[in-house]
Design a protein around this motif. Structure first.
Motif, PDB file in Angstrom:
ATOM      1  N   MET A 146      28.549  20.056  36.343  1.00 54.12           N
ATOM      2  CA  MET A 146      27.471  19.327  35.745  1.00 54.12           C
ATOM      3  C   MET A 146      26.733  20.180  34.723  1.00 54.12           C
ATOM      4  O   MET A 146      26.447  19.725  33.634  1.00 54.12           O
ATOM      5  CB  MET A 146      26.529  18.850  36.859  1.00 54.12           C
ATOM      6  CG  MET A 146      25.340  18.120  36.371  1.00 54.12           C
ATOM      7  SD  MET A 146      25.914  16.674  35.526  1.00 54.12           S
ATOM      8  CE  MET A 146      24.489  15.756  35.328  1.00 54.12           C
ATOM      9  N   LEU A 147      26.418  21.413  35.080  1.00 58.96           N
ATOM     10  CA  LEU A 147      25.690  22.274  34.140  1.00 58.96           C
ATOM     11  C   LEU A 147      26.541  22.634  32.924  1.00 58.96           C
ATOM     12  O   LEU A 147      26.017  22.758  31.822  1.00 58.96           O
ATOM     13  CB  LEU A 147      25.179  23.528  34.846  1.00 58.96           C
ATOM     14  CG  LEU A 147      24.046  23.277  35.844  1.00 58.96           C
ATOM     15  CD1 LEU A 147      23.668  24.567  36.554  1.00 58.96           C
ATOM     16  CD2 LEU A 147      22.831  22.665  35.178  1.00 58.96           C
ATOM     17  N   LYS A 148      27.859  22.775  33.104  1.00 62.24           N
ATOM     18  CA  LYS A 148      28.740  23.043  31.956  1.00 62.24           C
ATOM     19  C   LYS A 148      28.720  21.863  30.999  1.00 62.24           C
ATOM     20  O   LYS A 148      28.670  22.033  29.783  1.00 62.24           O
ATOM     21  CB  LYS A 148      30.169  23.330  32.423  1.00 62.24           C
ATOM     22  CG  LYS A 148      30.311  24.636  33.149  1.00 62.24           C
ATOM     23  CD  LYS A 148      30.120  25.788  32.192  1.00 62.24           C
ATOM     24  CE  LYS A 148      30.361  27.087  32.929  1.00 62.24           C
ATOM     25  NZ  LYS A 148      29.989  28.229  32.151  1.00 62.24           N
ATOM     26  N   ALA A 149      28.763  20.635  31.543  1.00 62.83           N
ATOM     27  CA  ALA A 149      28.696  19.439  30.707  1.00 62.83           C
ATOM     28  C   ALA A 149      27.352  19.361  29.997  1.00 62.83           C
ATOM     29  O   ALA A 149      27.281  18.998  28.824  1.00 62.83           O
ATOM     30  CB  ALA A 149      28.924  18.188  31.555  1.00 62.83           C
ATOM     31  N   LEU A 150      26.283  19.746  30.679  1.00 59.71           N
ATOM     32  CA  LEU A 150      24.958  19.754  30.064  1.00 59.71           C
ATOM     33  C   LEU A 150      24.899  20.763  28.927  1.00 59.71           C
ATOM     34  O   LEU A 150      24.355  20.474  27.859  1.00 59.71           O
ATOM     35  CB  LEU A 150      23.903  20.074  31.122  1.00 59.71           C
ATOM     36  CG  LEU A 150      22.453  20.037  30.675  1.00 59.71           C
ATOM     37  CD1 LEU A 150      22.072  18.647  30.180  1.00 59.71           C
ATOM     38  CD2 LEU A 150      21.537  20.468  31.801  1.00 59.71           C
ATOM     39  N   GLU A 151      25.491  21.925  29.117  1.00 68.52           N
ATOM     40  CA  GLU A 151      25.524  22.939  28.058  1.00 68.52           C
ATOM     41  C   GLU A 151      26.257  22.427  26.831  1.00 68.52           C
ATOM     42  O   GLU A 151      25.868  22.720  25.700  1.00 68.52           O
ATOM     43  CB  GLU A 151      26.191  24.215  28.566  1.00 68.52           C
ATOM     44  CG  GLU A 151      25.351  25.013  29.531  1.00 68.52           C
ATOM     45  CD  GLU A 151      26.106  26.202  30.117  1.00 68.52           C
ATOM     46  OE1 GLU A 151      27.248  26.472  29.673  1.00 68.52           O
ATOM     47  OE2 GLU A 151      25.553  26.850  31.007  1.00 68.52           O
TER      48      GLU A 151
END
Length: 70
Positions: free
Chosen positions: A1-6
């Motif tokens: 999720m955080l990679k997609a947000l980045e």
């Protein structure tokens, strides 16, 4: 999720920190957004979430359910 947000966040976006909690089919995102006023910060956070949902196929079926100012 955080990679997609980045991937969804641009380099000029004023996000200081981000946290995500994924439970089942529910996702909660906490963004620390800097801005000149609360309304602009909320608008920017919602824009980041909208970009996350539109640019990431695995999250395309999610919708923004609410937004809270902390």
């Amino acid at each position: 999720m955080l990679k997609a947000l980045e991937r969804a966040v641009g380099p000029a976006d004023p996000i200081e920190t981000a946290r995500a909690l994924v439970v089942g089919r529910s996702v909660r995102i906490a963004l620390c957004v800097d801005g000149p006023c609360e309304i602009e910060a909320i608008g920017h956070a919602l824009d980041v979430c909208r970009r996350l949902l539109t640019t990431t196929p695995e999250f395309a079926h999610y919708r923004i359910a609410d937004c809270k100012l902390l």
